[in-house]
Scaffold this active site. Structure first.
Site, PDB file in Angstrom:
ATOM      1  N   ARG A  80      -9.906  10.943   6.073  1.00 31.30           N
ATOM      2  CA  ARG A  80      -8.943  10.577   4.884  1.00 31.30           C
ATOM      3  C   ARG A  80      -8.792  11.665   4.070  1.00 31.30           C
ATOM      4  O   ARG A  80      -7.622  11.902   3.530  1.00 31.30           O
ATOM      5  CB  ARG A  80      -9.934   9.459   3.928  1.00 31.30           C
ATOM      6  CG  ARG A  80      -8.982   8.601   3.061  1.00 31.30           C
ATOM      7  CD  ARG A  80      -9.732   7.607   2.687  1.00 31.30           C
ATOM      8  NE  ARG A  80      -9.182   6.825   1.472  1.00 31.30           N
ATOM      9  CZ  ARG A  80      -8.157   5.918   1.463  1.00 31.30           C
ATOM     10  NH1 ARG A  80      -7.556   5.574   2.553  1.00 31.30           N
ATOM     11  NH2 ARG A  80      -7.690   5.526   0.363  1.00 31.30           N
ATOM     12  N   ARG A 136      -5.831   9.494  -5.486  1.00 29.90           N
ATOM     13  CA  ARG A 136      -6.441   9.430  -6.679  1.00 29.90           C
ATOM     14  C   ARG A 136      -6.384  10.466  -7.535  1.00 29.90           C
ATOM     15  O   ARG A 136      -7.117  10.606  -8.697  1.00 29.90           O
ATOM     16  CB  ARG A 136      -7.961   8.955  -6.383  1.00 29.90           C
ATOM     17  CG  ARG A 136      -8.312   7.536  -5.674  1.00 29.90           C
ATOM     18  CD  ARG A 136      -7.618   6.338  -6.169  1.00 29.90           C
ATOM     19  NE  ARG A 136      -7.823   5.043  -5.240  1.00 29.90           N
ATOM     20  CZ  ARG A 136      -7.254   5.112  -4.378  1.00 29.90           C
ATOM     21  NH1 ARG A 136      -6.163   5.739  -3.846  1.00 29.90           N
ATOM     22  NH2 ARG A 136      -7.529   3.804  -3.456  1.00 29.90           N
ATOM     23  N   HIS A 184       1.537   4.809   4.219  1.00 26.44           N
ATOM     24  CA  HIS A 184       0.213   4.637   4.497  1.00 26.44           C
ATOM     25  C   HIS A 184      -0.085   3.687   5.595  1.00 26.44           C
ATOM     26  O   HIS A 184       0.607   2.716   5.864  1.00 26.44           O
ATOM     27  CB  HIS A 184      -0.423   4.136   3.107  1.00 26.44           C
ATOM     28  CG  HIS A 184      -0.742   5.190   2.065  1.00 26.44           C
ATOM     29  ND1 HIS A 184      -1.961   5.607   1.880  1.00 26.44           N
ATOM     30  CD2 HIS A 184       0.083   5.523   1.281  1.00 26.44           C
ATOM     31  CE1 HIS A 184      -1.628   6.611   0.856  1.00 26.44           C
ATOM     32  NE2 HIS A 184      -0.444   6.550   0.555  1.00 26.44           N
ATOM     33  N   SER A 197      -3.999   7.044  -9.959  1.00 22.50           N
ATOM     34  CA  SER A 197      -3.111   8.069 -10.004  1.00 22.50           C
ATOM     35  C   SER A 197      -2.671   8.575  -8.355  1.00 22.50           C
ATOM     36  O   SER A 197      -3.164   9.568  -7.961  1.00 22.50           O
ATOM     37  CB  SER A 197      -3.548   9.185 -10.714  1.00 22.50           C
ATOM     38  OG  SER A 197      -3.876   8.700 -11.939  1.00 22.50           O
ATOM     39  N   GLU A 233       2.719   0.524   2.992  1.00 25.01           N
ATOM     40  CA  GLU A 233       1.508   0.287   3.568  1.00 25.01           C
ATOM     41  C   GLU A 233       1.667  -0.467   4.842  1.00 25.01           C
ATOM     42  O   GLU A 233       2.176  -1.620   4.594  1.00 25.01           O
ATOM     43  CB  GLU A 233       0.627  -0.249   2.761  1.00 25.01           C
ATOM     44  CG  GLU A 233      -0.908  -0.401   3.085  1.00 25.01           C
ATOM     45  CD  GLU A 233      -1.781   0.809   2.853  1.00 25.01           C
ATOM     46  OE1 GLU A 233      -2.191   1.331   4.036  1.00 25.01           O
ATOM     47  OE2 GLU A 233      -2.272   1.184   1.751  1.00 25.01           O
ATOM     48  N   TYR A 240     -11.895   1.398   2.140  1.00 20.73           N
ATOM     49  CA  TYR A 240     -12.451   0.988   1.049  1.00 20.73           C
ATOM     50  C   TYR A 240     -14.121   0.413   0.903  1.00 20.73           C
ATOM     51  O   TYR A 240     -14.481   0.037  -0.212  1.00 20.73           O
ATOM     52  CB  TYR A 240     -11.810  -0.446   0.273  1.00 20.73           C
ATOM     53  CG  TYR A 240     -10.320   0.048   0.115  1.00 20.73           C
ATOM     54  CD1 TYR A 240      -9.989   1.388  -0.002  1.00 20.73           C
ATOM     55  CD2 TYR A 240      -9.331  -0.799  -0.055  1.00 20.73           C
ATOM     56  CE1 TYR A 240      -8.723   1.677  -0.434  1.00 20.73           C
ATOM     57  CE2 TYR A 240      -7.915  -0.747  -0.200  1.00 20.73           C
ATOM     58  CZ  TYR A 240      -7.684   0.470  -0.618  1.00 20.73           C
ATOM     59  OH  TYR A 240      -6.457   0.881  -0.820  1.00 20.73           O
TER      60      TYR A 240
HETATM   61  C1  LIG Z   1      -5.636   2.379   2.753  1.00 21.84           C
HETATM   62  C2  LIG Z   1      -4.907   2.886   1.605  1.00 21.84           C
HETATM   63  O1  LIG Z   1      -5.152   4.268   1.781  1.00 21.84           O
HETATM   64  N1  LIG Z   1      -4.286   2.520   0.731  1.00 21.84           N
HETATM   65  C3  LIG Z   1      -3.576   3.151  -0.369  1.00 21.84           C
HETATM   66  C4  LIG Z   1      -2.969   2.300  -1.232  1.00 21.84           C
HETATM   67  C5  LIG Z   1      -2.005   2.989  -2.191  1.00 21.84           C
HETATM   68  O2  LIG Z   1      -1.148   3.943  -1.550  1.00 21.84           O
HETATM   69  O3  LIG Z   1      -1.689   2.501  -3.062  1.00 21.84           O
HETATM   70  C6  LIG Z   1      -4.652   3.852  -1.157  1.00 21.84           C
HETATM   71  O4  LIG Z   1      -5.940   3.329  -1.577  1.00 21.84           O
HETATM   72  O5  LIG Z   1      -4.623   4.948  -1.704  1.00 21.84           O
HETATM   73 ZN   LIG Z   2      -3.819   5.564   2.990  1.00 23.27          ZN
END
Ligand SMILES: CC(=O)N[C@@H](CC(=O)O)C(=O)O
Ligand SMILES: [Zn+2]
Length: 315
Positions: free
Chosen positions: A65, A73, A118, A167, A180, A290
């Site tokens: 990831r 973020r 995503h 962010s 997504e 998550y």
């Molecule tokens: C599973 C995943 O990575 N989802 C994204 C959702 C998004 O792009 O707002 C994330 O958590 O950043």
């Molecule tokens: Zn993602």
């Protein structure tokens, strides 16, 4: 944005980016972007400059990831203004580079639209993620996509929660939009998921081409799911989870979760019900990424947003 006769006017969307690999183990976006870097036929539209871009190449290389910290973020004002230094986490340095190339965030120089691709391990199907309920350009785009791909479907997740909003990489653009698609395991490429993502991206670019050609889009309504609350797994004092997503909830993204409905199942088979005050719609149920974010699923409520008519500013 200017408003005249109830029509919102925006500049042409001339600079558009498609981000893949913001998370290095979400394979559809990575493969699509790499394909489009080799052959951009799918994504070429008259009057639109579309740039496919791998946002986290080091994470992609490792098929993880992130390397140091979650890139999606990292686009906070603090990070983006931190003095450049080798000790900064890799993704913070990368966020600064991306902000230079596609932003600066919040300025007139920023890209018009950024799509961020995503994948999720949740059974969410195709989901467009919006960050603002008042961006009538993206609302109109979402409406266009939903209509164009029917009978295939596409949900809309609105994340403008004051505490739960984060962010994102795409937040650098004037009009950010996440895509997504799931379910797809991390590190795995599924042809059906790849194809759904490709069709939605092509449709989104069709919309931008029409808009730039001067087509006016009339007012419309868009059904969205607004992020409400993050639900964590039950945990022991060491932080280890003590229950799993209940089989009756697993894979039931976007379905109503009523007070009293099964939510978790302990390892010895006991059911823990949902005890909220009213029915909600759950999503991101059992997303692999998550667990570390203390999140088993997200609750949302349904809302219908009214999108204003839009067209491009006459030049
Ligand atoms: C599973 C995943 O990575 N989802 C994204 C959702 C998004 O792009 O707002 C994330 O958590 O950043
Ligand atoms: Zn993602």
């Amino acid at each position: 944005m200017t408003s005249r006769c109830g029509v919102c006017c925006f500049n042409e969307a001339r600079r558009v980016a498609i981000f893949g690999g913001t998370h290095g183990n979400e394979m559809s976006g990575i493969m699509l972007v790499n394909m489009w870097l080799k052959n951009g036929e799918d994504i070429q539209r008259s009057g639109v400059m579309t740039k496919p871009f791998i946002t986290n190449p080091r994470a992609v290389e490792k098929c993880t990831r992130y390397v140091d910290t979650d890139l999606n973020r990292a686009f906070t004002p603090e990070n983006l203004s931190a003095p450049c230094a080798d000790e900064l986490p890799y993704e913070v340095r990368r966020a600064q580079e991306i902000n230079k190339m596609f932003g600066p965030k919040g300025t007139a120089d920023a890209y018009d639209v950024i799509f961020d691709l995503h994948n999720t391990t949740s059974n969410m199907g195709s989901t467009l993620i919006l960050e603002s309920s008042t961006d009538h350009f993206t609302l109109q785009m979402v409406h266009y996509i939903k209509k164009a791909i029917a009978p295939a479907s596409c949900s809309v997740l609105l994340n403008e929660h004051p505490l739960l909003k984060y962010s994102t990489s795409r937040s650098v653009a004037k009009h950010p939009i996440g895509l997504e698609v799931g379910p797809q395991p991390q590190g795995v490429l599924r042809s059906n998921i790849f194809e759904s993502m490709r069709v939605i991206m092509k449709t989104a670019l069709d919309f931008i081409e029409l808009f730039n050609n001067g087509v006016e889009f009339p007012p419309c309504n868009v059904d969205v799911f607004r992020v409400q609350e993050r639900m964590d797994y039950p945990r022991d004092t060491n932080g280890n989870i003590t229950a799993m997503v209940h089989p009756d909830l697993q894979d039931c993204d976007w379905e109503p979760l009523n007070p009293g409905d099964p939510m978790f199942q302990t390892f010895d088979g006991r059911t823990i019900p949902y005890e909220g005050p009213n029915p909600v719609y759950a999503t991101f149920i059992n997303e692999a990424a998550y667990y570390e974010k203390q999140q088993a699923f997200v609750t949302t409520r349904r809302e219908t947003l009214a999108a204003h008519a839009i067209r491009k500013i006459d030049q």
